[in-house]
Structure formats: structure tokens, C-alpha cells
Design a protein around this motif. Structure first.
Motif, mmCIF file in Angstrom:
data_model
loop_
_atom_site.group_PDB
_atom_site.id
_atom_site.type_symbol
_atom_site.label_atom_id
_atom_site.label_comp_id
_atom_site.label_asym_id
_atom_site.label_seq_id
_atom_site.Cartn_x
_atom_site.Cartn_y
_atom_site.Cartn_z
ATOM 1 N N GLN A 30 30.665 6.261 8.495
ATOM 2 C CA GLN A 30 30.931 5.247 9.515
ATOM 3 C C GLN A 30 30.083 4.013 9.212
ATOM 4 O O GLN A 30 28.968 3.866 9.692
ATOM 5 C CB GLN A 30 30.618 5.809 10.898
ATOM 6 C CG GLN A 30 31.499 6.968 11.310
ATOM 7 C CD GLN A 30 32.972 6.586 11.377
ATOM 8 O OE1 GLN A 30 33.338 5.590 12.019
ATOM 9 N NE2 GLN A 30 33.822 7.331 10.704
ATOM 10 N N VAL A 31 30.624 3.154 8.357
ATOM 11 C CA VAL A 31 29.908 1.947 7.964
ATOM 12 C C VAL A 31 30.670 0.709 8.435
ATOM 13 O O VAL A 31 31.891 0.748 8.613
ATOM 14 C CB VAL A 31 29.700 1.887 6.429
ATOM 15 C CG1 VAL A 31 28.811 3.026 5.962
ATOM 16 C CG2 VAL A 31 31.032 1.919 5.690
ATOM 17 N N THR A 32 29.933 -0.373 8.626
ATOM 18 C CA THR A 32 30.556 -1.622 9.044
ATOM 19 C C THR A 32 31.396 -2.215 7.925
ATOM 20 O O THR A 32 32.484 -2.749 8.154
ATOM 21 C CB THR A 32 29.468 -2.625 9.477
ATOM 22 O OG1 THR A 32 28.699 -2.043 10.536
ATOM 23 C CG2 THR A 32 30.082 -3.932 9.943
ATOM 24 N N ALA A 33 30.882 -2.123 6.701
ATOM 25 C CA ALA A 33 31.588 -2.656 5.539
ATOM 26 C C ALA A 33 30.994 -2.038 4.278
ATOM 27 O O ALA A 33 29.947 -1.392 4.317
ATOM 28 C CB ALA A 33 31.495 -4.178 5.494
ATOM 29 N N ARG A 34 31.687 -2.258 3.177
ATOM 30 C CA ARG A 34 31.286 -1.689 1.902
ATOM 31 C C ARG A 34 31.209 -2.766 0.828
ATOM 32 O O ARG A 34 32.053 -3.661 0.787
ATOM 33 C CB ARG A 34 32.294 -0.629 1.428
ATOM 34 C CG ARG A 34 32.482 0.541 2.356
ATOM 35 C CD ARG A 34 33.694 1.370 1.930
ATOM 36 N NE ARG A 34 33.775 2.619 2.675
ATOM 37 C CZ ARG A 34 34.312 2.718 3.884
ATOM 38 N NH1 ARG A 34 34.829 1.653 4.474
ATOM 39 N NH2 ARG A 34 34.338 3.890 4.505
ATOM 40 N N THR A 35 30.231 -2.630 -0.068
ATOM 41 C CA THR A 35 30.228 -3.368 -1.326
ATOM 42 C C THR A 35 30.388 -2.333 -2.435
ATOM 43 O O THR A 35 29.621 -1.377 -2.517
ATOM 44 C CB THR A 35 28.918 -4.140 -1.548
ATOM 45 O OG1 THR A 35 28.823 -5.199 -0.595
ATOM 46 C CG2 THR A 35 28.882 -4.747 -2.954
ATOM 47 N N HIS A 36 31.390 -2.509 -3.253
ATOM 48 C CA HIS A 36 31.612 -1.626 -4.396
ATOM 49 C C HIS A 36 31.294 -2.400 -5.668
ATOM 50 O O HIS A 36 31.928 -3.414 -5.954
ATOM 51 C CB HIS A 36 33.055 -1.129 -4.435
ATOM 52 C CG HIS A 36 33.350 -0.089 -3.398
ATOM 53 N ND1 HIS A 36 34.618 0.374 -3.137
ATOM 54 C CD2 HIS A 36 32.519 0.598 -2.569
ATOM 55 C CE1 HIS A 36 34.564 1.291 -2.178
ATOM 56 N NE2 HIS A 36 33.300 1.441 -1.822
ATOM 57 N N LYS A 56 31.554 17.925 -0.374
ATOM 58 C CA LYS A 56 30.119 18.023 -0.072
ATOM 59 C C LYS A 56 29.433 16.674 -0.233
ATOM 60 O O LYS A 56 28.587 16.285 0.586
ATOM 61 C CB LYS A 56 29.458 19.058 -0.994
ATOM 62 C CG LYS A 56 29.859 20.503 -0.758
ATOM 63 C CD LYS A 56 29.040 21.436 -1.646
ATOM 64 C CE LYS A 56 29.395 22.903 -1.407
ATOM 65 N NZ LYS A 56 30.707 23.237 -1.975
ATOM 66 N N LEU A 57 29.770 15.951 -1.280
ATOM 67 C CA LEU A 57 29.144 14.658 -1.533
ATOM 68 C C LEU A 57 29.501 13.645 -0.448
ATOM 69 O O LEU A 57 28.644 12.908 0.040
ATOM 70 C CB LEU A 57 29.574 14.142 -2.901
ATOM 71 C CG LEU A 57 29.001 14.916 -4.099
ATOM 72 C CD1 LEU A 57 29.849 14.677 -5.349
ATOM 73 C CD2 LEU A 57 27.553 14.508 -4.355
ATOM 74 N N ARG A 58 30.759 13.619 -0.044
ATOM 75 C CA ARG A 58 31.187 12.679 0.993
ATOM 76 C C ARG A 58 30.577 13.031 2.346
ATOM 77 O O ARG A 58 30.142 12.148 3.091
ATOM 78 C CB ARG A 58 32.714 12.680 1.083
ATOM 79 C CG ARG A 58 33.378 11.987 -0.100
ATOM 80 C CD ARG A 58 34.876 12.208 -0.119
ATOM 81 N NE ARG A 58 35.508 11.402 -1.165
ATOM 82 C CZ ARG A 58 36.778 11.522 -1.516
ATOM 83 N NH1 ARG A 58 37.557 12.424 -0.912
ATOM 84 N NH2 ARG A 58 37.284 10.763 -2.470
ATOM 85 N N THR A 59 30.541 14.335 2.653
ATOM 86 C CA THR A 59 29.921 14.764 3.900
ATOM 87 C C THR A 59 28.432 14.435 3.901
ATOM 88 O O THR A 59 27.877 13.995 4.919
ATOM 89 C CB THR A 59 30.128 16.267 4.109
ATOM 90 O OG1 THR A 59 31.530 16.545 4.201
ATOM 91 C CG2 THR A 59 29.453 16.752 5.383
ATOM 92 N N GLY A 60 27.781 14.623 2.760
ATOM 93 C CA GLY A 60 26.360 14.307 2.645
ATOM 94 C C GLY A 60 26.078 12.836 2.847
ATOM 95 O O GLY A 60 25.130 12.464 3.553
ATOM 96 N N PHE A 61 26.897 11.986 2.252
ATOM 97 C CA PHE A 61 26.694 10.543 2.414
ATOM 98 C C PHE A 61 26.938 10.134 3.859
ATOM 99 O O PHE A 61 26.164 9.353 4.439
ATOM 100 C CB PHE A 61 27.604 9.755 1.472
ATOM 101 C CG PHE A 61 27.309 8.281 1.453
ATOM 102 C CD1 PHE A 61 26.273 7.780 0.690
ATOM 103 C CD2 PHE A 61 28.054 7.394 2.216
ATOM 104 C CE1 PHE A 61 25.971 6.417 0.682
ATOM 105 C CE2 PHE A 61 27.774 6.033 2.221
ATOM 106 C CZ PHE A 61 26.727 5.547 1.451
ATOM 107 N N ALA A 62 27.994 10.663 4.465
ATOM 108 C CA ALA A 62 28.287 10.350 5.857
ATOM 109 C C ALA A 62 27.148 10.798 6.765
ATOM 110 O O ALA A 62 26.778 10.089 7.717
ATOM 111 C CB ALA A 62 29.599 11.000 6.284
ATOM 112 N N ALA A 63 26.567 11.971 6.481
ATOM 113 C CA ALA A 63 25.462 12.476 7.289
ATOM 114 C C ALA A 63 24.222 11.605 7.128
ATOM 115 O O ALA A 63 23.493 11.355 8.097
ATOM 116 C CB ALA A 63 25.148 13.920 6.900
ATOM 117 N N ALA A 64 23.975 11.136 5.916
ATOM 118 C CA ALA A 64 22.821 10.259 5.678
ATOM 119 C C ALA A 64 22.969 8.967 6.472
ATOM 120 O O ALA A 64 22.013 8.492 7.097
ATOM 121 C CB ALA A 64 22.693 9.957 4.185
#
Length: 218
Positions: free
Chosen positions: A97-103, A65-73
Motif C-alpha cells: 500500500q504505497v502512494t506511488a512507485r519509482t521503478h 513470499k517476497l511480495r508479502t514481505g515487502f507489503a508487510a515492511a
């Protein structure tokens, strides 16, 4: 979802850490997004299912649910997006679907689970109550850990959950021993007993993200 900065161009979407660390780092995340806005970069801070103002109780959420929610946002913004994930938030941006990530100081699900169990053991000792960590393996009802009711499904999912490594820049505190692409001076706000902020650290993180976005766009 809070929005910052211009209406066009790339947008940085924040995944806060799970549970109490989300409360401790929310003001810090807002400071980062405001600093990015001053640099002409848009930002967004969504409340995911079971977090913040979400109507879903914490004990009813799980990683799916959390991953789907973030992807939807991210998808709802309809513009090139970059993820900024703080601590265990790095477990949540995998499907987006992001271009890149900062963790920022990312952790694995197993790390988070161990911290939750240690906190529960400490509180049980203080209260003089018995607690057997093995009971988590057979739990069928939500379990109270570190001030939150957590579903057994989420606890099981955490055991082997790891952050994405795809187009990811890892940033850590200068005091952390683990490897990183960059290390910055700052305070481990997620360790504080109460929500707090570190404006200088937020500016340093924003500068690093702005440079990362420029590199990815080059």
C-alpha cells in the motif's frame, strides 16, 4: 530493516533486485536513501524473505513470499510510503500500500529468467558441462542458476510476472533504449562483477524521487 532520515513524514522503501544484483546494488540503494535523508525524506531498506540477512534460504522463497514481505515492511512503518524498486525489485512492490512507485530500470520476470538461463549456459560452456534449458520446465528440486539455488516454483512464476503500472514513474539510464519518464546519466551497477557504487547517480535518483514525491503530494 535499515532506516534513514526523519521519524515522521513520507518514507521511501526500497525493493532491491533479486539474487546477485541485490548484492551489487545494495550500497547504491543506501546512497540513494542517505541522499533522500539529506533532503528531509525518510527511507527504509528491508531484507525480504530469502534476501540479505533473512533466515529463509533463497531456494525456499518465491514471488508470493517476497511480495508479502515487502507489503508487510511498508505496513509496519505506519506512515505514507513510496516504493523505489530497482531492476527486478519492480516485481515485488505490487501488493504494498504505497502512494506511488519509482521503478529504476525495471525488468519483467521473463527478462530476468532469460538472463539467469544465459548465465547458466555460459558457465556450463566454460566448465564443459551439459545444460538443457528445457530441463527447467520439469525440475522438481532447486536449480542452480547464476550462483543461486532457485525453486522451480519461483522460476515458473517469473515467466509471466510484470511490474505494476499503477502510479508508477519509470526511470532509466540515459544509455537505455527502452522508454521512460526520465533518463539519468549513471552506471549500470547491476552489471558489475562486484558490488560497487555511483554517488553522482545516487544523488540524481534521489533528486528525481524527491520531485516525484512533491508532485504526488501536491
Amino acid at each position: 530493516m535499515l532506516r534513514f532520515g526523519p521519524d515522521t513524514g513520507p518514507v521511501v522503501v526500497v525493493a532491491l533486485p533479486l539474487f546477485e544484483e541485490a548484492n551489487r546494488t545494495r550500497a547504491f540503494a543506501v546512497s540513494i536513501l542517505r541522499a533522500l535523508a539529506e533532503r528531509g525524506i525518510a527511507g527504509a531498506l528491508p531484507d525480504l524473505p530469502g534476501q540479505g540477512e533473512s533466515l529463509l534460504p533463497t531456494h525456499e522463497t518465491d514471488l508470493a513470499k517476497l511480495r508479502t514481505g515487502f507489503a508487510a515492511a511498508v505496513a509496519s512503518l505506519d506512515t505514507p510510503a513510496f516504493a523505489l524498486a530497482i531492476r527486478s525489485g519492480a516485481l515485488l512492490d505490487i501488493e504494498a500500500q504505497v502512494t506511488a512507485r519509482t521503478h529504476l530500470s525495471p525488468m519483467t520476470g521473463a527478462d530476468l529468467r532469460r538472463e539467469l538461463v544465459r548465465a547458466r549456459q555460459a558457465s556450463a560452456r566454460e566448465a564443459g558441462e551439459p545444460f538443457d534449458p528445457a530441463s527447467l520446465e520439469t525440475a522438481t528440486a532447486p536449480v542452480g542458476l547464476a550462483g543461486n539455488l532457485i525453486s522451480p516454483a519461483l522460476l515458473a512464476q517469473l515467466s509471466d510476472a510484470t511490474p505494476s503500472t499503477e502510479q508508477t514513474r519509470t526511470v532509466r539510464l540515459a544509455t537505455e533504449a527502452k522508454p521512460a519518464d526520465a533518463k539519468l546519466p549513471g552506471s549500470p551497477l547491476w552489471r558489475r562483477a562486484e558490488p560497487d557504487n555511483d554517488p553522482a547517480f545516487a544523488v540524481a535518483v534521489a533528486d528525481d524521487i524527491a520531485q516525484w514525491i512533491a508532485t504526488c503530494a501536491a
